[in-house]
Design an enzyme around this catalytic site. Structure first.
Site, short mmCIF file in Angstrom:
data_model
loop_
_atom_site.label_atom_id
_atom_site.label_comp_id
_atom_site.label_asym_id
_atom_site.label_seq_id
_atom_site.Cartn_x
_atom_site.Cartn_y
_atom_site.Cartn_z
N SER A 24 0.83 -1.20 0.00
CA SER A 24 0.00 0.00 0.00
C SER A 24 0.87 1.26 0.00
O SER A 24 1.64 1.46 -0.95
CB SER A 24 -0.97 -0.03 1.18
OG SER A 24 -1.97 0.95 1.05
N ASP B 158 0.12 -4.02 -4.26
CA ASP B 158 -1.04 -3.15 -4.43
C ASP B 158 -0.74 -1.73 -3.94
O ASP B 158 -1.39 -1.22 -3.02
CB ASP B 158 -2.26 -3.72 -3.69
CG ASP B 158 -3.57 -3.41 -4.43
OD1 ASP B 158 -3.54 -3.31 -5.67
OD2 ASP B 158 -4.61 -3.28 -3.77
N HIS C 50 -7.70 -5.30 -1.13
CA HIS C 50 -6.42 -4.60 -0.99
C HIS C 50 -5.50 -5.40 -0.08
O HIS C 50 -4.33 -5.65 -0.41
CB HIS C 50 -6.70 -3.21 -0.40
CG HIS C 50 -5.54 -2.28 -0.37
ND1 HIS C 50 -4.68 -2.10 -1.43
CD2 HIS C 50 -5.09 -1.43 0.62
CE1 HIS C 50 -3.76 -1.19 -1.12
NE2 HIS C 50 -3.99 -0.78 0.13
#
Length: 302
Positions: free
Chosen positions: A148, A176, A240
């Site tokens: 992230s 991601d 996610h």
């Protein structure tokens, strides 16, 4: 806007407007490093800023893994989970470091946490530079892993090393990488294939950058929500997090991804897999041929 908080283990409300009165962040003073040695269940803090060249905890000829958590996380939410760390130690000489930049990642005002990825990367690059200069690390044995917001921190580390020293990390894995704040940013302000000798990006949700941003872009299933186990989730946060699940829990297994003809074909659901170009993904795999790849997790995960 709601986003997933690792520390709260739930969706939290995130403010998308900046606050000029937010306390200044000093990564050189607040970032902590935790080493996880072979057969060590929990990592222990290590002072990499002051470490000596004769330190007995370090494998001088080993691969260094630096792992970066995401928004409102800490080192205990490292994308390199114990099972993966154990598999690494079983297969090679390694120094596994969980980076804790929780002070910089903690802000409920998301743009501030996002903006802190750059100074965080610059600070960590200083530490890596010193490790190389005193002979504890080799520049061609440095693997950066980030999830992230951490998926952009690894990029800023690579940019800083190349700008200041003229060399890049051997491998970067961005899981991601966060989309909000970074979408449509120029390469110098986000993860980019120029940040490392080999940059692989895993895509699992709409909360991450969906367009290709690496030498190799691995789209897990459709690269979007819902991922397996997330079908009933109302937001993409579960998908996610699935990037950490796939990489941490399963990439020490022989997971095979197949190369797609083009990103446009993949995006339109017409990905004709190049069966002549399979690639084993994860820490044990060799570098894949540059391009777009898809991995179907049901082939490997029950």
């Amino acid at each position: 806007m709601k986003m997933w908080s690792d520390t709260s283990n739930k969706l939290v409300d995130i403010v998308m407007e900046s606050n000029a009165n937010e306390e200044l962040y000093d990564p050189d003073k607040t970032i902590k490093y935790y080493i996880q040695k072979k057969d060590q269940k929990s990592p222990s803090e290590i002072d990499l800023k002051m470490i000596g060249s004769d330190n007995k905890d370090i494998h001088k000829n080993g691969t260094w893994y630096f792992s970066m958590h995401g928004h409102q996380g800490s080192y205990i939410y490292s994308p390199m989970i114990p099972e993966l760390v154990a598999a690494i130690h079983e297969n090679r000489s390694a120094n596994v470091i969980h980076v804790d930049w929780s002070i910089g990642a903690a802000s409920n005002i998301y743009p501030i946490a996002a903006a802190n990825t750059k100074p965080t990367g610059i600070s960590i690059a200083k530490v890596i530079r010193r490790l190389v200069e005193i002979g504890l690390a080799k520049k061609d044995l440095i693997h950066l892993v980030g999830f992230s917001l951490g998926g952009h921190v690894v990029g800023f580390i690579g940019k800083t090393l190349f700008k200041n020293l003229g060399w890049k990390p051997w491998r970067i894995t961005s899981l991601d990488p966060a989309g909000p704040y970074f979408n449509n940013k120029p390469p110098e302000e986000r993860i980019d294939p120029t940040d490392g000798e080999y940059v692989e990006v895993f895509h699992t949700s709409q909360m991450g950058l969906y367009w290709p941003h690496g030498h190799v872009d691995i789209y897990v299933n459709r690269g979007s929500h819902p991922q397996p186990g997330c079908e009933s989730a109302l937001t993409p946060s579960c998908s996610h997090q699935f990037a950490k699940t796939v990489y941490g829990n399963h990439t020490h297994l022989p997971m095979i991804a197949y190369r797609c003809t083009s990103f446009e074909d993949f995006k339109n659901g017409n990905c004709s897999h190049d069966c002549k170009s399979p690639c084993t993904i994860g820490f044990g795999g060799k570098n894949c041929r540059e391009g777009i790849y898809q991995v179907v997790t049901q082939n490997f995960i029950e």
